[in-house]
Design a protein around this motif. Structure first.
Motif, PDB file in Angstrom:
ATOM      1  N   ASN A   1      10.480  50.087  29.300  1.00 20.36           N
ATOM      2  CA  ASN A   1      10.039  51.082  30.278  1.00 20.36           C
ATOM      3  C   ASN A   1      11.226  51.393  31.183  1.00 20.36           C
ATOM      4  O   ASN A   1      11.622  50.571  32.010  1.00 20.36           O
ATOM      5  CB  ASN A   1       8.865  50.553  31.104  1.00 20.36           C
ATOM      6  CG  ASN A   1       8.415  51.553  32.164  1.00 20.36           C
ATOM      7  OD1 ASN A   1       8.759  52.744  32.109  1.00 20.36           O
ATOM      8  ND2 ASN A   1       7.654  51.078  33.141  1.00 20.36           N
ATOM      9  N   LYS A   2      11.792  52.568  31.022  1.00 19.02           N
ATOM     10  CA  LYS A   2      12.978  52.937  31.786  1.00 19.02           C
ATOM     11  C   LYS A   2      12.700  53.076  33.276  1.00 19.02           C
ATOM     12  O   LYS A   2      13.634  53.111  34.085  1.00 19.02           O
ATOM     13  CB  LYS A   2      13.561  54.241  31.233  1.00 19.02           C
ATOM     14  CG  LYS A   2      14.113  54.097  29.813  1.00 19.02           C
ATOM     15  CD  LYS A   2      14.703  55.408  29.311  1.00 19.02           C
ATOM     16  CE  LYS A   2      15.255  55.243  27.901  1.00 19.02           C
ATOM     17  NZ  LYS A   2      15.820  56.515  27.381  1.00 19.02           N
ATOM     18  N   ARG A   3      11.405  53.124  33.651  1.00 15.17           N
ATOM     19  CA  ARG A   3      11.046  53.237  35.064  1.00 15.17           C
ATOM     20  C   ARG A   3      11.062  51.884  35.774  1.00 15.17           C
ATOM     21  O   ARG A   3      11.038  51.830  37.001  1.00 15.17           O
ATOM     22  CB  ARG A   3       9.671  53.890  35.197  1.00 15.17           C
ATOM     23  CG  ARG A   3       9.644  55.340  34.723  1.00 15.17           C
ATOM     24  CD  ARG A   3       8.223  55.862  34.636  1.00 15.17           C
ATOM     25  NE  ARG A   3       7.530  55.852  35.915  1.00 15.17           N
ATOM     26  CZ  ARG A   3       7.647  56.786  36.840  1.00 15.17           C
ATOM     27  NH1 ARG A   3       8.457  57.814  36.630  1.00 15.17           N
ATOM     28  NH2 ARG A   3       6.970  56.715  37.966  1.00 15.17           N
ATOM     29  N   ASP A   4      11.077  50.805  34.992  1.00 21.15           N
ATOM     30  CA  ASP A   4      11.138  49.486  35.608  1.00 21.15           C
ATOM     31  C   ASP A   4      12.479  49.285  36.304  1.00 21.15           C
ATOM     32  O   ASP A   4      13.513  49.741  35.799  1.00 21.15           O
ATOM     33  CB  ASP A   4      10.974  48.383  34.552  1.00 21.15           C
ATOM     34  CG  ASP A   4       9.537  48.211  34.097  1.00 21.15           C
ATOM     35  OD1 ASP A   4       8.620  48.567  34.866  1.00 21.15           O
ATOM     36  OD2 ASP A   4       9.325  47.721  32.974  1.00 21.15           O
ATOM     37  N   PRO A   5      12.503  48.589  37.451  1.00 14.83           N
ATOM     38  CA  PRO A   5      13.786  48.251  38.070  1.00 14.83           C
ATOM     39  C   PRO A   5      14.583  47.322  37.153  1.00 14.83           C
ATOM     40  O   PRO A   5      14.017  46.672  36.269  1.00 14.83           O
ATOM     41  CB  PRO A   5      13.383  47.545  39.368  1.00 14.83           C
ATOM     42  CG  PRO A   5      11.982  47.096  39.149  1.00 14.83           C
ATOM     43  CD  PRO A   5      11.353  48.077  38.217  1.00 14.83           C
ATOM     44  N   TRP A   6      15.883  47.241  37.361  1.00 13.57           N
ATOM     45  CA  TRP A   6      16.765  46.529  36.434  1.00 13.57           C
ATOM     46  C   TRP A   6      16.358  45.075  36.218  1.00 13.57           C
ATOM     47  O   TRP A   6      16.504  44.535  35.114  1.00 13.57           O
ATOM     48  CB  TRP A   6      18.213  46.590  36.936  1.00 13.57           C
ATOM     49  CG  TRP A   6      18.436  45.926  38.265  1.00 13.57           C
ATOM     50  CD1 TRP A   6      18.380  46.496  39.493  1.00 13.57           C
ATOM     51  CD2 TRP A   6      18.739  44.543  38.484  1.00 13.57           C
ATOM     52  NE1 TRP A   6      18.620  45.569  40.483  1.00 13.57           N
ATOM     53  CE2 TRP A   6      18.850  44.361  39.894  1.00 13.57           C
ATOM     54  CE3 TRP A   6      18.939  43.444  37.655  1.00 13.57           C
ATOM     55  CZ2 TRP A   6      19.139  43.122  40.465  1.00 13.57           C
ATOM     56  CZ3 TRP A   6      19.228  42.210  38.227  1.00 13.57           C
ATOM     57  CH2 TRP A   6      19.332  42.054  39.611  1.00 13.57           C
ATOM     58  N   PHE A   7      15.797  44.424  37.245  1.00 14.51           N
ATOM     59  CA  PHE A   7      15.474  43.006  37.114  1.00 14.51           C
ATOM     60  C   PHE A   7      14.177  42.763  36.343  1.00 14.51           C
ATOM     61  O   PHE A   7      13.815  41.610  36.094  1.00 14.51           O
ATOM     62  CB  PHE A   7      15.385  42.337  38.494  1.00 14.51           C
ATOM     63  CG  PHE A   7      14.557  43.074  39.496  1.00 14.51           C
ATOM     64  CD1 PHE A   7      13.185  42.913  39.534  1.00 14.51           C
ATOM     65  CD2 PHE A   7      15.154  43.948  40.389  1.00 14.51           C
ATOM     66  CE1 PHE A   7      12.412  43.608  40.449  1.00 14.51           C
ATOM     67  CE2 PHE A   7      14.397  44.638  41.322  1.00 14.51           C
ATOM     68  CZ  PHE A   7      13.028  44.469  41.353  1.00 14.51           C
ATOM     69  N   MET A   8      13.480  43.848  35.979  1.00 16.37           N
ATOM     70  CA  MET A   8      12.283  43.726  35.149  1.00 16.37           C
ATOM     71  C   MET A   8      12.481  44.363  33.774  1.00 16.37           C
ATOM     72  O   MET A   8      11.545  44.386  32.970  1.00 16.37           O
ATOM     73  CB  MET A   8      11.098  44.413  35.832  1.00 16.37           C
ATOM     74  CG  MET A   8      10.567  43.708  37.056  1.00 16.37           C
ATOM     75  SD  MET A   8       9.217  44.654  37.819  1.00 16.37           S
ATOM     76  CE  MET A   8       8.020  44.702  36.482  1.00 16.37           C
ATOM     77  N   ARG A   9      13.665  44.837  33.516  1.00 14.86           N
ATOM     78  CA  ARG A   9      13.906  45.631  32.315  1.00 14.86           C
ATOM     79  C   ARG A   9      13.756  44.811  31.031  1.00 14.86           C
ATOM     80  O   ARG A   9      14.270  43.694  30.931  1.00 14.86           O
ATOM     81  CB  ARG A   9      15.306  46.245  32.381  1.00 14.86           C
ATOM     82  CG  ARG A   9      15.550  47.433  31.449  1.00 14.86           C
ATOM     83  CD  ARG A   9      14.753  48.654  31.830  1.00 14.86           C
ATOM     84  NE  ARG A   9      14.905  49.099  33.198  1.00 14.86           N
ATOM     85  CZ  ARG A   9      15.905  49.861  33.637  1.00 14.86           C
ATOM     86  NH1 ARG A   9      16.878  50.226  32.816  1.00 14.86           N
ATOM     87  NH2 ARG A   9      15.925  50.248  34.898  1.00 14.86           N
ATOM     88  N   VAL A  10      13.070  45.376  30.071  1.00 11.01           N
ATOM     89  CA  VAL A  10      12.882  44.783  28.746  1.00 11.01           C
ATOM     90  C   VAL A  10      13.554  45.682  27.727  1.00 11.01           C
ATOM     91  O   VAL A  10      13.405  46.907  27.774  1.00 11.01           O
ATOM     92  CB  VAL A  10      11.378  44.637  28.408  1.00 11.01           C
ATOM     93  CG1 VAL A  10      11.189  44.132  26.979  1.00 11.01           C
ATOM     94  CG2 VAL A  10      10.691  43.708  29.400  1.00 11.01           C
ATOM     95  N   LYS A  11      14.302  45.079  26.820  1.00 10.99           N
ATOM     96  CA  LYS A  11      14.935  45.847  25.740  1.00 10.99           C
ATOM     97  C   LYS A  11      14.443  45.306  24.401  1.00 10.99           C
ATOM     98  O   LYS A  11      14.497  44.102  24.163  1.00 10.99           O
ATOM     99  CB  LYS A  11      16.459  45.756  25.830  1.00 10.99           C
ATOM    100  CG  LYS A  11      17.045  46.426  27.063  1.00 10.99           C
ATOM    101  CD  LYS A  11      18.566  46.373  27.055  1.00 10.99           C
ATOM    102  CE  LYS A  11      19.142  47.071  28.285  1.00 10.99           C
ATOM    103  NZ  LYS A  11      20.629  47.029  28.295  1.00 10.99           N
TER     104      LYS A  11
END
Length: 256
Positions: A16-26
């Motif tokens: 989810n590209k809307r998540d802040p960087w510290f929650m980012r999942v790839k």
């Protein structure tokens, strides 16, 4: 055996590209046909592949253990708990991960207004509910409606230290919340700590774990689909050796 309805309380693990960087999942999805070349390189000619063999799909995932619905271990709060080495997530007692569930509805609380012991006592009295040792307590704030939005971590209420102490003292070892974190939103903690020059405000509910062992879940969803009581709960974190937390599939079982 009685038929039971299952309520999934964990959010999907997704990019989810809307998540802040510290929650980012790839997530990288590997298509079936890519695997065919690996088998070919290992020595099996294409002509000997099974007729309907397309190869296998595979996936690679990169994320922090706190990025999605997860459960924190005492090690996350502090290297020690009650003067002893704090436990990591692989050391959780699985017997504590299954038990009767109870929802405490704090969805009326304003953003940044900490949940107090008095709030919890008033709710329990009003709804004629009793905390019992071994229960798994879920705090419903309604903040999960912001899950997936860029300001999710800045919305909602959270637990105070006194409310956390109260639950632990009633024999509750595992608890959870549908907000981003167990405490009030991080920006609010920082603001209040700086305004009052009070170092005890920052992460106050988490740091109860320096004194008393407990485990808490964050980023739960669908708590509004549950009754306040009368259901069983299962919380199983991934067994990551030495980790401060782990993603968990949290499921409620209701008798139909």
């Amino acid at each position: 055996m009685k038929k039971r309805k299952i309520i999934d309380l964990s959010k999907a693990i997704r990019e989810n590209k809307r998540d802040p960087w510290f929650m980012r999942v790839k997530i990288k999805h590997k298509k079936h046909r890519q695997a065919r070349w690996l088998i070919r390189l290992l020595g099996l000619p294409f002509r000997l592949f099974p007729k309907n063999f397309e190869g296998w799909a595979d996936d690679y995932i990169s994320m922090g253990v706190h990025s999605v619905t997860h459960i924190d271990a005492p090690w996350h709060y502090s290297p020690t708990c009650g003067g002893q080495r704090a436990k990591t997530i692989d050391e959780i007692d699985l017997g504590d991960c299954i038990g009767p569930g109870l929802v405490i509805d704090m969805s009326h609380k304003a953003d940044f207004d900490p949940i107090t012991e008095a709030d919890i006592r008033a709710f329990l009295e009003r709804e004629h509910l009793v905390l019992e040792e071994g229960m798994i307590v879920l705090i419903r704030t309604g903040a999960d409606k912001y899950n997936g939005e860029p300001d999710f971590h800045q919305r909602g209420t959270g637990m105070s230290a006194e409310a956390t102490h109260f639950l632990i003292d009633q024999g509750i070892k595992v608890m959870g919340i549908d907000a981003w974190g167990w405490d009030t939103p991080l920006p609010d903690q920082i603001r209040r700590a700086k305004k009052g020059r009070d170092r005890n405000i920052f992460w106050e509910a988490h740091l109860v774990g320096q004194e008393k062992e407990y485990w808490h879940m964050e980023q739960l969803v669908n708590l509004d689909a549950l009754p306040y009581s009368g259901f069983e709960l299962a919380v199983f974190p991934l067994k990551i050796e030495g980790a401060s937390a782990a993603p968990a599939r949290v499921v409620a079982f209701l008798e139909e």
